[in-house]
Scaffold this motif. Structure first.
Motif, PDB file in Angstrom:
ATOM      1  N   GLN A 303     -22.788 -39.807  10.447  1.00  0.00           N
ATOM      2  CA  GLN A 303     -21.574 -40.353   9.858  1.00  0.00           C
ATOM      3  C   GLN A 303     -21.662 -40.276   8.337  1.00  0.00           C
ATOM      4  OE1 GLN A 303     -19.151 -41.020  12.155  1.00  0.00           O
ATOM      5  NE2 GLN A 303     -20.792 -40.270  13.489  1.00  0.00           N
ATOM      6  N   GLN A 304     -20.509 -40.293   7.685  1.00  0.00           N
ATOM      7  CA  GLN A 304     -20.452 -40.167   6.230  1.00  0.00           C
ATOM      8  C   GLN A 304     -21.136 -41.353   5.551  1.00  0.00           C
ATOM      9  OE1 GLN A 304     -16.532 -39.479   4.755  1.00  0.00           O
ATOM     10  NE2 GLN A 304     -17.179 -39.233   2.631  1.00  0.00           N
ATOM     11  N   LEU A 305     -21.854 -41.065   4.462  1.00  0.00           N
ATOM     12  CA  LEU A 305     -22.536 -42.104   3.707  1.00  0.00           C
ATOM     13  C   LEU A 305     -21.587 -42.745   2.704  1.00  0.00           C
ATOM     14  CD1 LEU A 305     -25.813 -40.144   2.882  1.00  0.00           C
ATOM     15  CD2 LEU A 305     -25.616 -42.015   4.521  1.00  0.00           C
ATOM     16  N   ASN A 306     -21.765 -44.040   2.478  1.00  0.00           N
ATOM     17  CA  ASN A 306     -20.995 -44.705   1.429  1.00  0.00           C
ATOM     18  C   ASN A 306     -21.449 -44.228   0.056  1.00  0.00           C
ATOM     19  OD1 ASN A 306     -19.455 -46.258   3.225  1.00  0.00           O
ATOM     20  ND2 ASN A 306     -21.091 -47.780   3.385  1.00  0.00           N
ATOM     21  N   LYS A 307     -22.741 -43.962  -0.060  1.00  0.00           N
ATOM     22  CA  LYS A 307     -23.304 -43.439  -1.296  1.00  0.00           C
ATOM     23  C   LYS A 307     -24.612 -42.738  -0.982  1.00  0.00           C
ATOM     24  CE  LYS A 307     -25.257 -48.007  -2.221  1.00  0.00           C
ATOM     25  NZ  LYS A 307     -25.253 -49.148  -3.139  1.00  0.00           N
ATOM     26  N   LEU A 308     -25.000 -41.836  -1.830  1.00  0.00           N
ATOM     27  CA  LEU A 308     -26.239 -41.087  -1.632  1.00  0.00           C
ATOM     28  C   LEU A 308     -27.449 -41.987  -1.848  1.00  0.00           C
ATOM     29  CD1 LEU A 308     -25.328 -37.785  -3.501  1.00  0.00           C
ATOM     30  CD2 LEU A 308     -25.661 -38.052  -1.043  1.00  0.00           C
ATOM     31  N   PRO A 309     -28.549 -41.752  -1.110  1.00  0.00           N
ATOM     32  CA  PRO A 309     -29.756 -42.572  -1.254  1.00  0.00           C
ATOM     33  C   PRO A 309     -30.571 -42.151  -2.477  1.00  0.00           C
ATOM     34  CG  PRO A 309     -30.138 -40.890   0.394  1.00  0.00           C
ATOM     35  CD  PRO A 309     -28.696 -40.747  -0.025  1.00  0.00           C
ATOM     36  N   ILE A 310     -30.031 -42.383  -3.666  1.00  0.00           N
ATOM     37  CA  ILE A 310     -30.679 -41.975  -4.911  1.00  0.00           C
ATOM     38  C   ILE A 310     -31.098 -43.204  -5.697  1.00  0.00           C
ATOM     39  CG2 ILE A 310     -30.351 -40.794  -7.122  1.00  0.00           C
ATOM     40  CD1 ILE A 310     -28.318 -38.990  -5.716  1.00  0.00           C
ATOM     41  N   ASP A 311     -32.347 -43.246  -6.115  1.00  0.00           N
ATOM     42  CA  ASP A 311     -32.865 -44.392  -6.875  1.00  0.00           C
ATOM     43  C   ASP A 311     -33.278 -44.035  -8.296  1.00  0.00           C
ATOM     44  OD1 ASP A 311     -32.472 -45.996  -4.722  1.00  0.00           O
ATOM     45  OD2 ASP A 311     -34.576 -46.511  -4.371  1.00  0.00           O
ATOM     46  N   ASP A 312     -33.271 -42.751  -8.646  1.00  0.00           N
ATOM     47  CA  ASP A 312     -33.754 -42.360  -9.958  1.00  0.00           C
ATOM     48  C   ASP A 312     -33.125 -41.037 -10.362  1.00  0.00           C
ATOM     49  OD1 ASP A 312     -35.217 -42.581 -12.274  1.00  0.00           O
ATOM     50  OD2 ASP A 312     -37.065 -41.785 -11.426  1.00  0.00           O
ATOM     51  N   ILE A 313     -32.757 -40.928 -11.624  1.00  0.00           N
ATOM     52  CA  ILE A 313     -32.255 -39.667 -12.171  1.00  0.00           C
ATOM     53  C   ILE A 313     -32.992 -39.405 -13.477  1.00  0.00           C
ATOM     54  CG2 ILE A 313     -30.253 -38.434 -13.076  1.00  0.00           C
ATOM     55  CD1 ILE A 313     -28.502 -40.088 -11.236  1.00  0.00           C
ATOM     56  N   VAL A 314     -33.676 -38.297 -13.544  1.00  0.00           N
ATOM     57  CA  VAL A 314     -34.509 -37.978 -14.696  1.00  0.00           C
ATOM     58  C   VAL A 314     -33.909 -36.794 -15.450  1.00  0.00           C
ATOM     59  CG1 VAL A 314     -36.820 -37.353 -15.487  1.00  0.00           C
ATOM     60  CG2 VAL A 314     -36.552 -38.773 -13.445  1.00  0.00           C
ATOM     61  N   ILE A 315     -33.660 -37.012 -16.732  1.00  0.00           N
ATOM     62  CA  ILE A 315     -33.147 -35.948 -17.588  1.00  0.00           C
ATOM     63  C   ILE A 315     -34.317 -35.179 -18.183  1.00  0.00           C
ATOM     64  CG2 ILE A 315     -31.659 -35.401 -19.544  1.00  0.00           C
ATOM     65  CD1 ILE A 315     -30.249 -36.823 -17.218  1.00  0.00           C
ATOM     66  N   GLY A 316     -34.359 -33.873 -17.941  1.00  0.00           N
ATOM     67  CA  GLY A 316     -35.472 -33.062 -18.410  1.00  0.00           C
ATOM     68  C   GLY A 316     -35.366 -32.676 -19.869  1.00  0.00           C
ATOM     69  N   PRO A 317     -36.405 -32.031 -20.420  1.00  0.00           N
ATOM     70  CA  PRO A 317     -36.422 -31.602 -21.819  1.00  0.00           C
ATOM     71  C   PRO A 317     -35.262 -30.647 -22.112  1.00  0.00           C
ATOM     72  CG  PRO A 317     -38.592 -31.399 -20.831  1.00  0.00           C
ATOM     73  CD  PRO A 317     -37.641 -31.652 -19.716  1.00  0.00           C
ATOM     74  N   GLN A 318     -34.484 -30.923 -23.146  1.00  0.00           N
ATOM     75  CA  GLN A 318     -33.371 -30.071 -23.551  1.00  0.00           C
ATOM     76  C   GLN A 318     -32.950 -30.437 -24.963  1.00  0.00           C
ATOM     77  OE1 GLN A 318     -29.620 -31.594 -21.305  1.00  0.00           O
ATOM     78  NE2 GLN A 318     -31.378 -32.040 -19.987  1.00  0.00           N
ATOM     79  N   ILE A 319     -32.112 -29.620 -25.534  1.00  0.00           N
ATOM     80  CA  ILE A 319     -31.724 -29.805 -26.937  1.00  0.00           C
ATOM     81  C   ILE A 319     -30.981 -31.122 -27.147  1.00  0.00           C
ATOM     82  CG2 ILE A 319     -30.299 -28.873 -28.789  1.00  0.00           C
ATOM     83  CD1 ILE A 319     -30.863 -26.082 -27.715  1.00  0.00           C
ATOM     84  N   ASN A 320     -30.019 -31.422 -26.269  1.00  0.00           N
ATOM     85  CA  ASN A 320     -29.191 -32.625 -26.442  1.00  0.00           C
ATOM     86  C   ASN A 320     -29.515 -33.670 -25.372  1.00  0.00           C
ATOM     87  OD1 ASN A 320     -27.646 -31.543 -28.665  1.00  0.00           O
ATOM     88  ND2 ASN A 320     -26.594 -30.251 -27.157  1.00  0.00           N
ATOM     89  N   ARG A 321     -30.761 -34.098 -25.338  1.00  0.00           N
ATOM     90  CA  ARG A 321     -31.171 -35.011 -24.279  1.00  0.00           C
ATOM     91  C   ARG A 321     -30.462 -36.355 -24.335  1.00  0.00           C
ATOM     92  NH1 ARG A 321     -37.589 -34.306 -24.808  1.00  0.00           N
ATOM     93  NH2 ARG A 321     -36.947 -34.063 -26.964  1.00  0.00           N
ATOM     94  N   VAL A 322     -30.379 -36.945 -25.523  1.00  0.00           N
ATOM     95  CA  VAL A 322     -29.749 -38.260 -25.652  1.00  0.00           C
ATOM     96  C   VAL A 322     -28.282 -38.190 -25.242  1.00  0.00           C
ATOM     97  CG1 VAL A 322     -29.121 -40.108 -27.236  1.00  0.00           C
ATOM     98  CG2 VAL A 322     -31.346 -38.995 -27.454  1.00  0.00           C
ATOM     99  N   CYS A 323     -27.615 -37.129 -25.667  1.00  0.00           N
ATOM    100  CA  CYS A 323     -26.215 -36.940 -25.295  1.00  0.00           C
ATOM    101  C   CYS A 323     -26.079 -36.741 -23.790  1.00  0.00           C
ATOM    102  CB  CYS A 323     -25.641 -35.745 -26.043  1.00  0.00           C
ATOM    103  SG  CYS A 323     -23.907 -35.388 -25.662  1.00  0.00           S
ATOM    104  N   GLN A 324     -27.011 -36.005 -23.211  1.00  0.00           N
ATOM    105  CA  GLN A 324     -26.963 -35.756 -21.767  1.00  0.00           C
ATOM    106  C   GLN A 324     -27.100 -37.050 -20.973  1.00  0.00           C
ATOM    107  OE1 GLN A 324     -25.685 -33.803 -19.676  1.00  0.00           O
ATOM    108  NE2 GLN A 324     -27.151 -32.139 -19.347  1.00  0.00           N
ATOM    109  N   VAL A 325     -27.964 -37.947 -21.439  1.00  0.00           N
ATOM    110  CA  VAL A 325     -28.129 -39.240 -20.775  1.00  0.00           C
ATOM    111  C   VAL A 325     -26.792 -39.974 -20.739  1.00  0.00           C
ATOM    112  CG1 VAL A 325     -29.162 -41.538 -20.974  1.00  0.00           C
ATOM    113  CG2 VAL A 325     -30.581 -39.503 -21.298  1.00  0.00           C
ATOM    114  N   LYS A 326     -26.079 -39.986 -21.856  1.00  0.00           N
ATOM    115  CA  LYS A 326     -24.785 -40.661 -21.931  1.00  0.00           C
ATOM    116  C   LYS A 326     -23.754 -39.988 -21.028  1.00  0.00           C
ATOM    117  CE  LYS A 326     -25.494 -42.215 -26.711  1.00  0.00           C
ATOM    118  NZ  LYS A 326     -24.989 -42.132 -28.099  1.00  0.00           N
TER     119      LYS A 326
END
Length: 362
Positions: A303-326
């Motif tokens: 059956q369809q999930l109400n939300k994905l089972p995600i507990d963490d999102i990690v932003i990797g090394p990149q030029i605009n990391r702070v902006c990407q987080v936002k």
């Protein structure tokens, strides 16, 4: 294998029963099921499994609640599957030199050569996860635009049935099947999806060899049982069937055997065997056309999930990391994929490797 009469031996006794059944009824599903619970030891750690992807992949996963299973022939390890085939060929040659049941091992060798030189009739697809949230070898593939590691929380539930003692409370549903099947209220039956079993990739060549030899020997025991109990005139045909089922089982597990040079990845995989009935999709990747399957993430009952089972999102090394987080934070809130309370409790965004950026919800 001998039976064990204590609580700790319950799983062992179940596997012993599965082995005896596979010997007496050496069909592909029987052999594969035994191999899953004995050799591969389904991954059952209650820890986050990280799926590395680019920003477009992240948006697709979050919006569509689906993951893409990649054809293993096109993954980063150029020797993907080939090492396992080489070891299998060595084992068969050794058994032929020893003598005994030569007809069985000769059939195995012929079936194996067809796979080596003509390829498998059925492609194997897999979805890769990593037990590490910050690996430079994973980030390298995403260049200056960077990548994102999504930490899935596939928590296990205990089941009474010994053969499924630890199963993930989620399943995958084929996207094409979903789009072309009319259902009232989008209700699908549990058997229409596939339970998710994650397996730890094996990097040790000695362990790879032990597993392959054991599968091959199971086939020889099945042949001996058939000859000793039935002695039919069509024994050759049955031996050929057993040989093909053993090779099919080995093919299924080849994506779990990787060169020891990739050990740092600490990879965990979900395997999906394409039997020709599923629609294959194509996309561009590194300048080549890349085949994949679309797997919708559902609950254990499909059956369809109400939300994905995600507990963490990690932003990797990149030029605009702070902006990407936002931007990622705004995307999740704006799309209303999670409530503010859920986000506050479960999520934090990290900019690797220098700083840790935590979002708090007022």
């Amino acid at each position: 294998m001998e039976k064990v009469n204590n609580a700790e031996g319950a799983r062992h006794n179940y596997i012993l029963g599965q082995r005896e059944l596979a010997i007496k009824v050496p069909e592909y599903e029987m052999i594969k099921d035994y191999a899953i619970w004995n050799y591969m030891n389904p991954f059952n750690k209650k820890e986050l499994q990280y799926h590395y992807t680019d920003i477009n992949g992240f948006i697709g996963i979050m919006n569509n609640q689906e993951l893409w299973a990649s054809n293993t022939k096109f993954l980063n390890d150029k020797a993907e599957g080939k090492e396992g085939l080489r070891i299998t060929e060595e084992i068969i040659t050794e058994h032929l030199e020893k003598g005994g049941l030569n007809v069985y091992f000769e059939c195995l060798n012929m079936d194996l050569q067809k796979v080596i030189y003509s390829g498998s009739k059925e492609d194997i697809y897999s979805i890769s996860f990593c037990r590490e949230s910050d690996l430079l070898s994973q980030w390298r593939g995403y260049g200056k635009n960077g990548g994102i590691a999504i930490g899935f929380n596939f928590t296990y539930k205990e089941e009474e049935y010994l053969g499924r003692k630890s199963v993930l409370p989620h399943s995958f549903l084929d996207r094409d099947y979903y789009e072309n099947t009319e259902k009232d209220d989008n209700k699908f039956l549990p058997q229409e999806g596939e339970w998710i079993h994650l397996f730890q990739v094996i990097y040790d060549p000695k362990e790879q060899r032990r597993i392959l030899d054991d599968i091959i020997c199971l086939g020889s025991e099945a042949v001996e049982y058939y000859i000793n109990t039935r002695k039919p005139s069509d024994a050759i045909k049955e031996i050929q069937n057993i040989s093909q089922n053993i090779i099919n089982t080995i093919e299924y597990f080849l994506p779990l055997f990787k060169n020891s040079g990739f050990k740092e990845e600490n990879e965990v995989r979900y395997i999906w065997r394409n039997d020709g009935k599923r629609k294959i999709y194509f996309r561009e990747r590194n300048g080549i056309i890349f085949p994949y399957l679309r797997c919708m993430l559902r609950d254990l009952n499909c059956q369809q999930l109400n939300k994905l089972p995600i507990d963490d999102i990690v932003i990797g090394p990149q030029i605009n990391r702070v902006c990407q987080v936002k931007c990622v934070s705004f995307f999740i809130f704006y799309q209303r994929l999670y409530t503010a309370a859920d986000f506050c409790v479960k999520y934090h965004f990290r900019s690797i490797p220098e700083t840790v950026v935590k979002r708090t919800v007022e």
